[in-house]
Write an enzyme that holds these catalytic residues in place. Structure first.
Site, PDB file in Angstrom:
ATOM      1  N   ASN A  61      40.864  36.817  27.204  1.00 12.10           N
ATOM      2  CA  ASN A  61      42.185  36.919  27.827  1.00 12.10           C
ATOM      3  C   ASN A  61      43.298  36.897  26.781  1.00 12.10           C
ATOM      4  O   ASN A  61      44.297  37.602  26.912  1.00 12.10           O
ATOM      5  CB  ASN A  61      42.380  35.796  28.850  1.00 12.10           C
ATOM      6  N   CYS A  94      45.992  34.526  35.460  1.00 15.86           N
ATOM      7  CA  CYS A  94      45.135  34.240  34.298  1.00 15.86           C
ATOM      8  C   CYS A  94      45.851  34.307  32.952  1.00 15.86           C
ATOM      9  O   CYS A  94      45.908  33.302  32.237  1.00 15.86           O
ATOM     10  CB  CYS A  94      43.953  35.208  34.280  1.00 15.86           C
ATOM     11  N   ARG A 142      51.893  35.385  41.577  1.00 15.07           N
ATOM     12  CA  ARG A 142      51.906  34.300  40.579  1.00 15.07           C
ATOM     13  C   ARG A 142      52.293  34.848  39.196  1.00 15.07           C
ATOM     14  O   ARG A 142      51.728  35.827  38.736  1.00 15.07           O
ATOM     15  CB  ARG A 142      50.530  33.625  40.511  1.00 15.07           C
TER      16      ARG A 142
HETATM   17  C1  UDX Z   1      42.814  39.401  34.066  1.00 11.51           C
HETATM   18  C2  UDX Z   1      41.619  39.877  33.226  1.00 11.51           C
HETATM   19  O1  UDX Z   1      41.653  41.300  33.098  1.00 11.51           O
HETATM   20  C3  UDX Z   1      40.309  39.413  33.836  1.00 11.51           C
HETATM   21  O2  UDX Z   1      39.221  39.785  33.013  1.00 11.51           O
HETATM   22  C4  UDX Z   1      40.386  37.887  33.954  1.00 11.51           C
HETATM   23  O3  UDX Z   1      39.221  37.346  34.427  1.00 11.51           O
HETATM   24  C5  UDX Z   1      41.568  37.492  34.826  1.00 11.51           C
HETATM   25  O4  UDX Z   1      42.756  37.991  34.233  1.00 11.51           O
HETATM   26  P1  UDX Z   1      44.087  40.182  36.253  1.00 11.51           P
HETATM   27  O5  UDX Z   1      44.996  39.002  36.038  1.00 11.51           O
HETATM   28  O6  UDX Z   1      43.588  40.465  37.615  1.00 11.51           O
HETATM   29  O7  UDX Z   1      42.796  40.053  35.314  1.00 11.51           O
HETATM   30  O8  UDX Z   1      44.920  41.445  35.788  1.00 11.51           O
HETATM   31  P2  UDX Z   1      44.856  42.619  34.708  1.00 11.51           P
HETATM   32  O9  UDX Z   1      44.565  43.888  35.396  1.00 11.51           O
HETATM   33  O10 UDX Z   1      44.031  42.278  33.551  1.00 11.51           O
HETATM   34  O11 UDX Z   1      46.408  42.636  34.295  1.00 11.51           O
HETATM   35  C6  UDX Z   1      47.072  41.452  33.849  1.00 11.51           C
HETATM   36  C7  UDX Z   1      48.526  41.711  33.610  1.00 11.51           C
HETATM   37  O12 UDX Z   1      48.711  42.522  32.464  1.00 11.51           O
HETATM   38  C8  UDX Z   1      49.255  42.426  34.745  1.00 11.51           C
HETATM   39  O13 UDX Z   1      50.516  41.821  34.935  1.00 11.51           O
HETATM   40  C9  UDX Z   1      49.424  43.835  34.241  1.00 11.51           C
HETATM   41  O14 UDX Z   1      50.560  44.472  34.793  1.00 11.51           O
HETATM   42  C10 UDX Z   1      49.593  43.598  32.756  1.00 11.51           C
HETATM   43  N1  UDX Z   1      49.199  44.742  31.929  1.00 11.51           N
HETATM   44  C11 UDX Z   1      47.910  45.159  31.898  1.00 11.51           C
HETATM   45  C12 UDX Z   1      50.150  45.381  31.156  1.00 11.51           C
HETATM   46  O15 UDX Z   1      51.345  45.007  31.157  1.00 11.51           O
HETATM   47  N2  UDX Z   1      49.774  46.437  30.373  1.00 11.51           N
HETATM   48  C13 UDX Z   1      48.490  46.870  30.312  1.00 11.51           C
HETATM   49  O16 UDX Z   1      48.216  47.826  29.560  1.00 11.51           O
HETATM   50  C14 UDX Z   1      47.522  46.220  31.113  1.00 11.51           C
END
Ligand code: UDX
Length: 437
Positions: free
Chosen positions: A208, A260, A327
Site C-alpha cells: 500500500n 486503506c 472515507r
Molecule cells: C487499495 C489497494 O489497491 C488494495 O490492494 C488494498 O487492499 C486496499 O487499498 P482501494 O482503497 O479499494 O484499494 O482503492 P484503489 O483502487 O487502490 O485506489 C485508492 C485511491 O488511490 C483512490 O482514491 C484512487 O482514486 C487513488 N488513485 C488510484 C489515484 O489517485 N491514482 C491512481 O493512479 C490510482
C-alpha cells in the site's frame, strides 16, 4: 472442504466469507452487529460492491454460509480455521488502533474448546502477530496456530481481485497451518508467498505504501507539468510503457483516499517512528497527498473573484468510482474548505447518496447540482461525469463558469467548446490551476 469461521462482516470479512463459501467451504460469519447479521441472513449486503449480493444469495441457497453473533457462544462458532477480519481504525496518533483485534483474539482464545488456526485478515502493523502469540495465544487452553494472510482487495473490484489475485501471502511459524490456509484457496490460481509472520505483515503495508508513493510521485510530476507546460497524460503514458515502472497507479489528480492508503501509510510511518526509524520518503508521500486535495480550492480562490458570494457544485463524494465509500475522500476535506470560504456548496454523487456533508446541500441529480453554480469540481471519476452533456451544463451554470477536473477524467475540448473554463491537474491548456506565474 474446511470448516471456517470469519469474525467481522465488514468489507474484508464479508468478501472473504462469501468467496470461501462459494469455492465450497462451510463458513460461519460472525459479527457483534445484530442488525447487520439479520440483514445478511435476509441476503442483503450492508455494503455496495458489484456482484456481492448475487454471490451472497447463491451461497446462502447452497447452505454453505451462515451468520451468527458472538452471543451464540464462541465455543460453538469456531471452526478449524478462524479468520479475524475486524476493523483496525486509525488512532489519534496515526497508529493502527488494535482494540478490536485484541479483544476478539482474547475472547476466542479463552473460550475455544478445540485447537484451531487463527488467520489474521485485519491489516495489523508488523510485529502484531508475534505480540498476540506471546501475550494471548500462548496462554490459551488449546493449541492455536497463528497465520498472517493479508488482503489486497480493491473496493469495487473485490470479487474479481479475490479470484484473480496476483499473489496469496501467508506468514506463519507453523508450516502445517500455513499449508492448511494455502489449501483453502485451492480454487484460486495464484502464486503463494509463504514466509514468516512479520514479513507477511510488512508485505501488506509496503504494498500500500508503494502504490501510494506511485500516486504521490505522479501527482508531483503533474504539478510540475502545470508549471512547465507539459502534459501529464502523455508523460504518464510514456513512463508507464517502461515495464520496470508499469502503467498502473499513474493517474494524476487530487490524490488517494479510501479506507486503506491514508490509514496504512500513516500507520507505517508511526511504526517506523516508534522503532526509531525516520521514513522520510513515506512522510513526503503523505504530505504530497494532503496538499494535492487542496488544489481545487486554491484554483477556485484564484479563478473566481468574490468566491464567498458564489455557489459551487461538488460532483462525486465517493473516494473513487463504483463504491459508496466516502472515507478519506477528498470531498470530505474540500466541501468544508469551500463552506469556510463563504461559498454555497451543492453536492451530488450517483451512489454515495446517504452521506451527509455538513454545510452542503445534497442534490438528487447532476443537473440539480449544476443549476446556477459558478464552478463544478469533479472529485470522483464517475462515468456519468465523463460523458456529461457540457453544452447543457454550461446553459445552467452562471457565466463565466469554471470546471475543475480533479481526476483528469473529462474531455477538455468538450468542456471548453461549451464555453466553460477547464482546469485540471497537469493537463496543458489556456487555464492552468494557477500554481505558477
Ligand atoms: C487499495 C489497494 O489497491 C488494495 O490492494 C488494498 O487492499 C486496499 O487499498 P482501494 O482503497 O479499494 O484499494 O482503492 P484503489 O483502487 O487502490 O485506489 C485508492 C485511491 O488511490 C483512490 O482514491 C484512487 O482514486 C487513488 N488513485 C488510484 C489515484 O489517485 N491514482 C491512481 O493512479 C490510482
Amino acid at each position: 472442504m474446511a470448516d471456517v469461521t470469519v469474525i467481522g462482516t465488514g468489507y474484508v470479512g464479508l468478501i472473504q466469507g462469501v468467496c470461501l463459501a462459494d469455492v465450497g467451504h462451510d463458513v460461519t460469519c460472525v459479527d457483534i452487529d445484530e442488525a447487520k447479521i439479520e440483514m445478511l441472513r435476509a441476503g442483503k449486503s450492508p455494503i455496495f460492491e458489484p456482484g456481492l449480493e448475487e454471490l451472497l444469495a447463491k451461497t446462502i441457497a447452497s447452505g454453505r454460509i451462515t451468520f451468527a453473533t458472538p452471543d451464540d457462544g464462541w465455543a460453538d462458532l469456531l471452526g478449524d480455521i478462524v479468520f479475524v477480519a475486524v476493523g483496525t481504525p486509525q488512532a489519534d496518533n496515526g497508529a493502527a488502533d488494535l482494540r478490536f483485534v485484541r479483544s476478539v483474539t482474547s475472547a476466542i482464545a479463552a473460550e475455544a474448546t478445540h485447537p484451531f488456526t487463527l488467520v489474521m485478515k485485519s491489516t495489523v502493523p508488523p510485529g502484531t502477530g508475534h505480540a498476540l502469540i506471546r501475550r494471548t495465544l500462548a496462554d490459551a487452553p488449546v493449541d492455536i496456530a497463528y497465520v498472517s494472510n493479508p488482503e489486497f482487495l480493491r473496493e469495487g473490484k473485490a470479487l474479481e481481485d479475490w479470484y484473480r489475485t496476483d499473489r496469496i501471502v501467508i506468514g506463519s511459524d507453523t508450516p502445517d497451518a500455513a499449508e492448511a490456509v494455502s489449501a483453502l484457496y485451492e480454487a484460486v490460481d495464484a502464486p503463494r508467498v509463504i514466509t514468516d509472520i512479520a514479513s507477511a505483515e510488512t508485505i501488506k503495508y509496503a504494498s500500500n505504501a508503494f502504490l501510494s508513493t506511485k500516486i504521490s510521485f505522479i501527482n508531483e510530476i503533474a504539478n510540475l507539468c502545470d508549471v512547465i507546460g507539459a502534459d501529464i497524460d502523455a508523460v504518464s503514458h510514456g513512463i508507464g510503457m517502461d515495464t520496470r515502472i508499469g502503467p498502473d497507479f499513474l493517474r494524476a489528480g487530487i490524490g488517494y483516499g479510501g479506507s486503506c492508503f491514508p490509514k496504512d501509510t500513516r500507520a507505517l510511518d508511526f511504526i517506523a517512528t516508534i522503532n526509531g526509524y525516520e521514513f522520510s520518503l513515506l512522510k513526503s508521500v503523505i504530505e504530497v497527498n494532503n496538499r494535492q486535495r487542496l488544489l481545487p480550492v486554491i484554483a477556485l480562490v484564484r479563478a473566481l473573484p468574490h468566491l464567498h458570494e458564489r455557489t459551487i457544485a461538488v460532483l462525486g463524494l465517493a473516494f473513487k468510482p463504483d463504491t459508496d465509500d466516502v472515507r478519506e475522500s477528498p470531498a470530505v476535506d474540500i466541501v468544508p474548505l469551500l463552506v469556510e470560504e463563504g461559498c454555497s456548496v451543492k453536492v451530488y454523487d450517483p451512489i454515495a447518496a446517504e452521506v451527509e456533508i455538513p454545510g452542503a446541500t445534497r442534490c438528487a441529480t447532476v443537473w440539480e447540482a449544476l443549476d446556477g453554480v459558478s464552478a463544478a469540481v469533479v472529485i470522483t471519476e464517475w462515468g456519468e461525469f465523463a460523458t456529461l452533456d457540457w453544452e447543457r451544463a454550461a446553459g445552467m451554470m452562471t457565466s463565466p463558469a469554471v470546471v475543475f477536473d480533479g481526476r483528469n477524467c473529462l474531455d477538455p475540448s468538450k468542456v471548453e467548446a461549451a464555453g466553460l473554463s477547464y482546469m485540471a491537474v497537469g493537463r496543458p491548456g489556456a487555464h492552468r490551476t494557477g500554481r505558477s506565474g
